[in-house]
Design a protein around this motif. Structure first.
Motif, PDB file in Angstrom:
ATOM      1  N   ALA A  63       8.820 -44.559 -39.527  1.00  0.00           N
ATOM      2  CA  ALA A  63       9.819 -43.538 -39.205  1.00  0.00           C
ATOM      3  C   ALA A  63      11.225 -44.111 -39.254  1.00  0.00           C
ATOM      4  N   GLY A  64      12.203 -43.217 -39.290  1.00  0.00           N
ATOM      5  CA  GLY A  64      13.591 -43.639 -39.247  1.00  0.00           C
ATOM      6  C   GLY A  64      14.022 -43.967 -37.826  1.00  0.00           C
ATOM      7  N   ARG A  65      15.245 -44.454 -37.698  1.00  0.00           N
ATOM      8  CA  ARG A  65      15.778 -44.842 -36.392  1.00  0.00           C
ATOM      9  C   ARG A  65      17.199 -44.324 -36.235  1.00  0.00           C
ATOM     10  N   LEU A  66      17.504 -43.935 -35.005  1.00  0.00           N
ATOM     11  CA  LEU A  66      18.871 -43.659 -34.604  1.00  0.00           C
ATOM     12  C   LEU A  66      19.056 -44.351 -33.268  1.00  0.00           C
ATOM     13  N   ALA A  67      19.675 -45.538 -33.325  1.00  0.00           N
ATOM     14  CA  ALA A  67      19.783 -46.389 -32.132  1.00  0.00           C
ATOM     15  C   ALA A  67      18.378 -46.690 -31.609  1.00  0.00           C
ATOM     16  N   ASP A  68      18.084 -46.314 -30.355  1.00  0.00           N
ATOM     17  CA  ASP A  68      16.772 -46.611 -29.771  1.00  0.00           C
ATOM     18  C   ASP A  68      15.745 -45.516 -30.018  1.00  0.00           C
ATOM     19  N   ALA A  69      16.132 -44.468 -30.710  1.00  0.00           N
ATOM     20  CA  ALA A  69      15.240 -43.323 -30.902  1.00  0.00           C
ATOM     21  C   ALA A  69      14.552 -43.367 -32.260  1.00  0.00           C
ATOM     22  N   VAL A  70      13.303 -42.942 -32.268  1.00  0.00           N
ATOM     23  CA  VAL A  70      12.566 -42.708 -33.512  1.00  0.00           C
ATOM     24  C   VAL A  70      12.938 -41.314 -33.999  1.00  0.00           C
ATOM     25  N   GLN A  71      13.209 -41.156 -35.280  1.00  0.00           N
ATOM     26  CA  GLN A  71      13.550 -39.834 -35.789  1.00  0.00           C
ATOM     27  C   GLN A  71      12.801 -39.546 -37.086  1.00  0.00           C
ATOM     28  N   PHE A  72      12.557 -38.256 -37.307  1.00  0.00           N
ATOM     29  CA  PHE A  72      11.814 -37.830 -38.495  1.00  0.00           C
ATOM     30  C   PHE A  72      12.157 -36.375 -38.780  1.00  0.00           C
ATOM     31  N   ARG A  73      11.801 -35.922 -39.970  1.00  0.00           N
ATOM     32  CA  ARG A  73      12.113 -34.566 -40.403  1.00  0.00           C
ATOM     33  C   ARG A  73      10.999 -33.587 -40.023  1.00  0.00           C
TER      34      ARG A  73
END
Length: 478
Positions: A63-73
């Motif tokens: 998955a992708g990352r935004l700082a400490d968060a996992v992000q996905f579509r």
């Protein structure tokens, strides 16, 4: 109501009552499908071109990352909605959940916890009310993501649908459709006509003894008992309605300035539930004492069924221990109702927001038990860990920086448990007095022991209609 089906755990429309609600106009069933995978054909057929949410999550590592968060579509490219949204979750919380899981709980892998987190985040992003899943994380208190968007099994989803129908004043409990030979279609609707009927029938759907007791009392000409039983039935239905009001209030977000409104609405409904349950226990406890001896003066025998000494003082002298097991087990919960009812009369139940976990920022609306020492561990030797767990009791972290920990009970859990246990106690008590003759009564009513089982006799299973109403309410599990 918008429900999302996790097709990775529910690949086909399940057997059972849930599938009867798939084509209801009031219920929007959407499919949550891993990105790049085909939509299961069986679901497409059952739902007739459903809305599909493509979940772009497979593993945390991919998955992708935004700082400490996992992000996905989360992509939607069919039906009336076309959208591309981004969902996020903090994977550190699943590790913390794993570390704080109860020792006796079935182990969950980190991958299973991440899957639950991803689907909860996706569901929240697209506005789903609940996730239909057979994942092992469903219903687990050590899965914090169940607090974001709840996950339920297909069978449990029926009671969620039932709650939705009741709070939206919809008495239609069944809709069936089919094709006619030669063209055309047919549609069959099952309705209770009124919400009052829906509550009345649902409350007694798993209470066959209590349901038929007034009929027997009528045949025997005992009008006072008939009146008492009808009054109890009305009180139980009103308690059920109050519980629905409380759960509906708790479904609102508690963040921001409106949090106090949610707390007040839920607390007021909980008060009503307790008072109606207490009224039912009062009426039944007093009526039994007059059935044992019709010569008694009603003014001198006003003990309530929820009294702590009721079983010992009035039941143990009339019945053998082996037939009192269910009543004794359930009577503990009636005692909890009595303590809470007494505190309502003394003042206001201390209900407020409390931290649900020692990490994160989630809160639960809960009842502070520190002001009620009668309900704290060790105060009543009848209460076991099983009772405390069923009532959703835990030690919450301080609300403020300089506060102290508090022993609290989750309001939704406590309300649900007390409702189910209250119904079960009334049914168990009715079965006890209908099937067993009192051994020490001086002038007992002929209603006591009026149903005598024959050798080898077994009770009939519930009818299909009763099973439907049991599922729609979901409280008959105590």
């Amino acid at each position: 109501m918008r429900l999302g089906v996790d097709v990775t755990t529910v690949p086909d429309p399940p057997e059972g009552l849930f599938s009867r609600f798939l084509d209801r106009d009031e219920i929007d069933v959407q499919l949550m499908v891993p990105a790049g995978e085909d939509v299961p054909a069986a679901w497409t057929t059952a739902l007739r071109d459903p809305l599909v949410r493509q979940i772009g999550f497979s593993t945390v590592e991919a998955a992708g990352r935004l700082a400490d968060a996992v992000q996905f579509r989360v992509v939607t490219e069919n039906g009336p909605e076309w959208s591309r949204r981004t969902a996020r979750f903090f994977d550190i919380y699943q590790r913390l959940d794993e570390q704080t899981a109860p020792e006796a709980a079935e182990p969950l892998s980190l991958e299973q916890r991440h899957h639950a987190a991803a689907y909860a985040a996706a569901a929240a992003e697209v506005g789903l009310d609940a996730i239909i899943s057979n994942a092992p994380t469903v219903g687990r208190c050590d899965v914090a993501d169940n607090d974001i968007v709840t996950s339920v099994t297909p069978d449990d989803a029926v009671s969620l649908i039932g709650h939705y129908l009741r709070v939206t004043a919809n008495p239609v409990v069944g809709v069936r459709r089919g094709a006619l030979h030669g063209g055309g279609a047919w549609k069959s609707i099952e309705s209770t006509a009124t919400i009052e009927n829906l509550y009345d029938w649902g409350v007694v759907s798993n209470m066959p003894y209590f349901d038929c007791f007034p009929l027997i009392a009528t045949q025997m000409g005992d009008t006072e008992t008939v009146t008492a039983l009808k009054s109890i039935r009305v009180r139980l239905a009103r308690a059920a309605r109050a519980l629905d009001h409380m759960l509906a209030a708790l479904s609102n977000p508690v963040n921001g300035k409106r949090g106090s409104d949610v707390v007040e609405a839920a607390a007021e409904a909980f008060d009503r539930q307790l008072l109606y349950l207490a009224a039912a226990f009062d009426i039944y406890g007093r009526r039994f004492l007059l059935l044992v001896d019709s010569n008694r003066n009603p003014r001198n025998f006003r003990q309530s069924l929820d009294g702590k000494g009721y079983v010992k003082d009035h039941l143990e002298k009339e019945y053998e221990a082996d037939v009192l097991t269910d009543v004794q087990r359930l009577h503990v919960y009636a005692g909890v109702c009595k303590v809470l009812r007494n505190h309502i009369h003394d003042g206001i139940l201390p209900i407020d927001q409390h931290p649900g976990r020692s990490y994160g920022n989630s809160v639960n609306i809960a009842l502070n038990l520190d002001t009620m020492p009668e309900l704290l561990p060790g105060a009543d030797d009848r209460m076991t860990q099983k009772h405390f767990d069923a009532l959703g009791i835990w030690e919450a972290d301080p609300v403020g920086v300089f506060g102290t920990p508090a022993t609290v009970a989750d309001l939704a859990t406590a309300g649900f448990t007390l409702m189910g246990a209250g119904l079960a106690l009334v049914e168990a008590f009715t079965k006890l007095i209908m099937r067993n003759k009192p051994k020490a009564a001086s002038a007992p009513s002929s209603l006591l022991g009026c149903v005598q089982a024959q050798p080898g006799e077994t009770e009939l299973p519930p009818l299909e209609r009763a099973m439907l109403y049991q599922a729609l309410f979901g409280w008959h599990s105590a």
